[in-house]
Enzyme design. Structure first.
Site, PDB file in Angstrom:
ATOM      1  CD  GLU A 166      17.492 -43.701  10.588  1.00 50.20           C
ATOM      2  OE1 GLU A 166      18.521 -43.316  11.161  1.00 50.20           O
ATOM      3  OE2 GLU A 166      16.415 -43.102  10.656  1.00 50.20           O
ATOM      4  CD  GLU A 351      13.647 -44.496  13.751  1.00 55.59           C
ATOM      5  OE1 GLU A 351      14.163 -43.352  13.751  1.00 55.59           O
ATOM      6  OE2 GLU A 351      14.313 -45.531  13.871  1.00 55.59           O
TER       7      GLU A 351
END
Ligand code: GBH
Length: 440
Positions: A166, A351
């Protein structure tokens, strides 16, 4: 759950994900201080100023945690290795840290699980943070050295390796919004971090390829962010949000470009000569990781500085993070990634999950909202496959309730409940439901 394993292609992987600082316990094994320790210690940043010193004590309890994955019938485990554990000062190897990941890798393989490693899930060593962290170009070289050290130890046993988790969170959330370490609100630092984190990805790719590593990629977070209404200003605001959040990182990694409207916003804050780095940043990857949690409808807000936009009031059901539940957004992002950026390259949902205030009652945890959430998002991945996206796996975030960054231990994302006094693990109903679905 509304699906079963046999609804998916035969090689589709089911797994769960974790991250080092959120579960291991960084007071053990000679790990060095990280910028999260400092950030957490500064009042106002983290609920109750909690940090990852003990977390889930996974450092000692990993055999039990890996048994939970195996007993659920999962195929793969996504975990991260901690830079600060491997190199406490960011540059010098800690043999005890390497030894921990050696034992962890063996234990993952012994249980028949495929190890999906992430090199950076946010625990920047303090020694490097003190020299400017991701605003400092030198950090990318040190990240390359760390990549070499950990790859020499475990690389040949990994099923896949991701460079950065991320980059939006590492850069924009941490240097512009100020919600994560180092907690800056500074456009110049943001522009530099947004470039340097992608350069760190490129540097790690270079080091991994030099060592013959095959299954290398990056993990990006995406949000579905449509305009809240049809006004031209609203549409423009949603486009800019999409460029900052969804396009900057994937376009750099796959095309070697940054969206022009974001470059326009940054002006001369971009580090000089950034164009020369784009070839290294966009070298070919083997797979893409997609993290997806929510959507935000976007509105313009001329009263605030660039990018002068905000999220509209929520209109859908929300999780206990206040995040709207919108499985359709996952399907859209997966299809868009395949269509616009990666073609047939494998995509993993690395995720997806949600927070709820779960309680143990009579030895069990009943979490029906999570069960539905997981089921609906796995079905969204299935719909993306049906539409032609090459989605190869789904990792639930997270295996365990853990250190939820600025929210401390208050928000529980786990499929397994953790009592943070006794550290006892209790699989939730969603764990049992996923186990039943993937057994069929
Ligand atoms: C992941 O990031 C992280 O990889 C993981 O470590 C973390 O534990 C997990 O999520 C759960 O939080 O405007 O306040 O509504 C998720 C990225 C970025 C997704 C912010 C939700 C909404 C922010 N998140 N986003 S807000």
């Amino acid at each position: 759950m509304d699906f079963k394993r046999s609804d998916f292609p035969q090689d589709f992987l089911f797994g769960a994900a974790t991250a080092a600082y959120q579960i291991e316990g960084h007071k053990f094994g000679g790990a060095g201080p990280t910028h999260w320790d400092t950030f957490a210690a500064t009042p106002g940043n983290v609920i109750r100023a909690e940090d990852g010193a003990l977390a889930c004590d996974h450092y000692h309890r990993f055999p039990e945690d890996l048994d939970l994955l195996k007993d659920a019938g999962m195929d793969a485990y996504r975990f991260s290795t901690s830079w600060a554990r491997v190199m406490p000062d960011g540059r010098t190897v800690n043999p005890e840290g390497l030894d921990f990941y050696d034992r962890l890798t063996d234990a993952i393989l012994e249980r028949g699980l495929k190890p999906y490693q992430t090199l950076y899930h946010w625990e920047l060593p303090s020694a490097l943070a003190d020299k400017g962290g991701w605003t400092n170009r030198d950090t990318t070289k040190y990240f390359g050295d760390y990549t070499d050290a950990i790859t020499d130890k475990i690389g040949d046993r990994m099923a896949a390796i991701a460079t950065i988790n991320e980059p939006w969170c590492v850069s924009f959330l941490s240097h512009f919004i100020g919600a994560h370490a180092p907690g800056l609100r500074d456009i110049r630092a943001t522009a530099r971090a947004m470039h340097h984190i992608m350069l760190a990805h490129g540097e790690a790719m270079t080091r991994l390829r030099a060592k013959g590593m095959k299954n290398c990629g990056i993990v990006l977070n995406f949000e579905h962010s449509p305009p809240a209404n049809d006004a031209p200003e609203t549409i423009a605001a949603a486009r800019l949000q999409d460029a900052i959040y969804n396009r900057w990182f994937i376009e750099a990694a796959t095309k070697g470009t940054y969206p022009q409207e974001v470059l326009d916003g940054f002006g001369d804050h971009m580090p000089a000569g950034w164009q020369d780095d784009m070839a290294q940043i966009s070298q070919k990857m083997d797979w893409l990781g997609v993290n997806y949690y929510t959507r935000h409808e976007i509105l313009p807000d001329p009263t605030i500085p660039w990018p002068s936009l905000k999220a509209a009031e929520t209109t859908l059901d929300v999780t206990q993070m206040g995040w709207e539940i919108y499985p359709e957004g996952l399907k859209n992002i997966l299809i868009r990634m395949a269509r616009d950026y990666v073609g047939d390259m494998p995509i993993y949902v690395t995720e997806n999950g949600m927070a709820w205030d779960d309680h143990v009652e009579n030895g069990a945890v009943y979490d029906p909202v999570r069960m539905q959430y997981v089921s609906d998002h796995i079905m969204a991945a299935k719909h993306a496959i049906d539409a032609g996206a090459n989605v190869k796996g789904f990792f639930y975030w997270s295996l365990l309730d853990n250190y939820e960054w600025a929210f401390g231990y208050e928000k529980r994302f786990g499929m397994v409940h953790v009592d943070f006094d006794s550290l006892k693990r209790t699989p939730k109903a969603s764990y049992h439901a996923l186990k039943a679905a993937i057994a069929r």
